[in-house]
Write an enzyme that holds these catalytic residues in place. Structure first.
Site, PDB file in Angstrom:
ATOM      1  N   HIS A  77       0.747  -1.053   0.461  1.00 28.33           N
ATOM      2  CA  HIS A  77      -0.152   0.383  -0.537  1.00 28.33           C
ATOM      3  C   HIS A  77       0.586   1.589   0.426  1.00 28.33           C
ATOM      4  O   HIS A  77       2.258   1.337   0.844  1.00 28.33           O
ATOM      5  CB  HIS A  77      -1.278   0.175   1.355  1.00 28.33           C
ATOM      6  CG  HIS A  77      -2.509  -1.244   0.762  1.00 28.33           C
ATOM      7  ND1 HIS A  77      -3.051  -0.929   1.841  1.00 28.33           N
ATOM      8  CD2 HIS A  77      -2.462  -1.466   0.137  1.00 28.33           C
ATOM      9  CE1 HIS A  77      -3.997  -1.849   1.842  1.00 28.33           C
ATOM     10  NE2 HIS A  77      -3.588  -2.375   0.368  1.00 28.33           N
ATOM     11  N   GLU A  79       0.539   4.324   1.697  1.00 27.96           N
ATOM     12  CA  GLU A  79       1.144   4.318   2.911  1.00 27.96           C
ATOM     13  C   GLU A  79       2.811   3.550   3.457  1.00 27.96           C
ATOM     14  O   GLU A  79       3.335   4.164   3.715  1.00 27.96           O
ATOM     15  CB  GLU A  79      -0.364   4.194   4.417  1.00 27.96           C
ATOM     16  CG  GLU A  79      -0.693   5.225   3.672  1.00 27.96           C
ATOM     17  CD  GLU A  79      -2.237   4.696   3.168  1.00 27.96           C
ATOM     18  OE1 GLU A  79      -3.740   4.251   3.083  1.00 27.96           O
ATOM     19  OE2 GLU A  79      -2.004   3.275   2.382  1.00 27.96           O
ATOM     20  N   CYS A 102      -6.190   0.863   5.364  1.00 28.25           N
ATOM     21  CA  CYS A 102      -6.796   0.240   6.125  1.00 28.25           C
ATOM     22  C   CYS A 102      -6.233  -0.027   7.753  1.00 28.25           C
ATOM     23  O   CYS A 102      -4.582   0.818   7.584  1.00 28.25           O
ATOM     24  CB  CYS A 102      -6.021  -1.209   4.664  1.00 28.25           C
ATOM     25  SG  CYS A 102      -5.135  -1.273   5.023  1.00 28.25           S
ATOM     26  N   CYS A 105      -2.153  -1.293   7.541  1.00 26.28           N
ATOM     27  CA  CYS A 105      -1.401   0.406   7.179  1.00 26.28           C
ATOM     28  C   CYS A 105      -1.237   0.851   8.352  1.00 26.28           C
ATOM     29  O   CYS A 105      -0.221   2.139   8.930  1.00 26.28           O
ATOM     30  CB  CYS A 105      -1.955   1.226   5.985  1.00 26.28           C
ATOM     31  SG  CYS A 105      -1.681   0.990   4.560  1.00 26.28           S
TER      32      CYS A 105
END
Length: 147
Positions: A77, A79, A102, A105
């Site tokens: 992801h 992040e 999410c 993260c």
């Protein structure tokens, strides 16, 4: 006399996050992230994509079917990539991200020392992942702000 129609810091850093998202090969969801320090300096950027060295053409990009046949076990992801790409400590930093983080993260965000998340979209609001993410952020004292 100076211009008065310049963009705000929020617009600027979200713009960097959204520009980063355009690097993503994901056909469905492109996410970008930009981390800044307390002096408003960019210290990390990232987008959702495969791990370094993994060929974009050798892995699936779909979101249907058995887990191993989808993108989910492979994509890092935005992040996480921004945190991993950081050039210095993230203590008290601000994360600008185009999509609300999410739960996985959020754990990384909390552990890295980031204290504020500025997000644009929360299209998964109401899902268990986002509920868990918000619960952790509030418990850790992270400020959440939608742009």
């Amino acid at each position: 006399m100076k211009r008065t129609d310049y963009i705000s810091w929020d617009e600027y850093f979200m713009g960097v996050a959204k520009l980063s998202a355009r690097r993503s090969k994901d056909p469905n969801t492109q996410v970008g992230a930009c981390i800044i320090n307390e002096d408003k300096r960019i210290i990390g950027i990232g987008y959702n994509g495969l791990p370094w060295g993994c060929d974009d053409d050798e892995f699936p990009w779909g979101n249907q079917g058995n887990l191993i046949e989808t993108k989910y076990p492979y994509v890092v992801h935005a992040e996480a990539n921004a945190i991993l790409n950081a050039t210095t400590s993230l203590k008290n930093a601000t994360l600008y991200v185009s999509l609300f983080p999410c739960h996985e993260c959020m754990k990384l965000i909390i552990q890295s020392g980031i204290k504020e998340i500025v997000y644009e979209d929360n299209k998964y609001e109401g899902t268990d992942s986002i509920k868990a993410s918000v619960k952790m952020a509030k418990s850790a004292g992270i400020k959440l702000r939608q742009l």
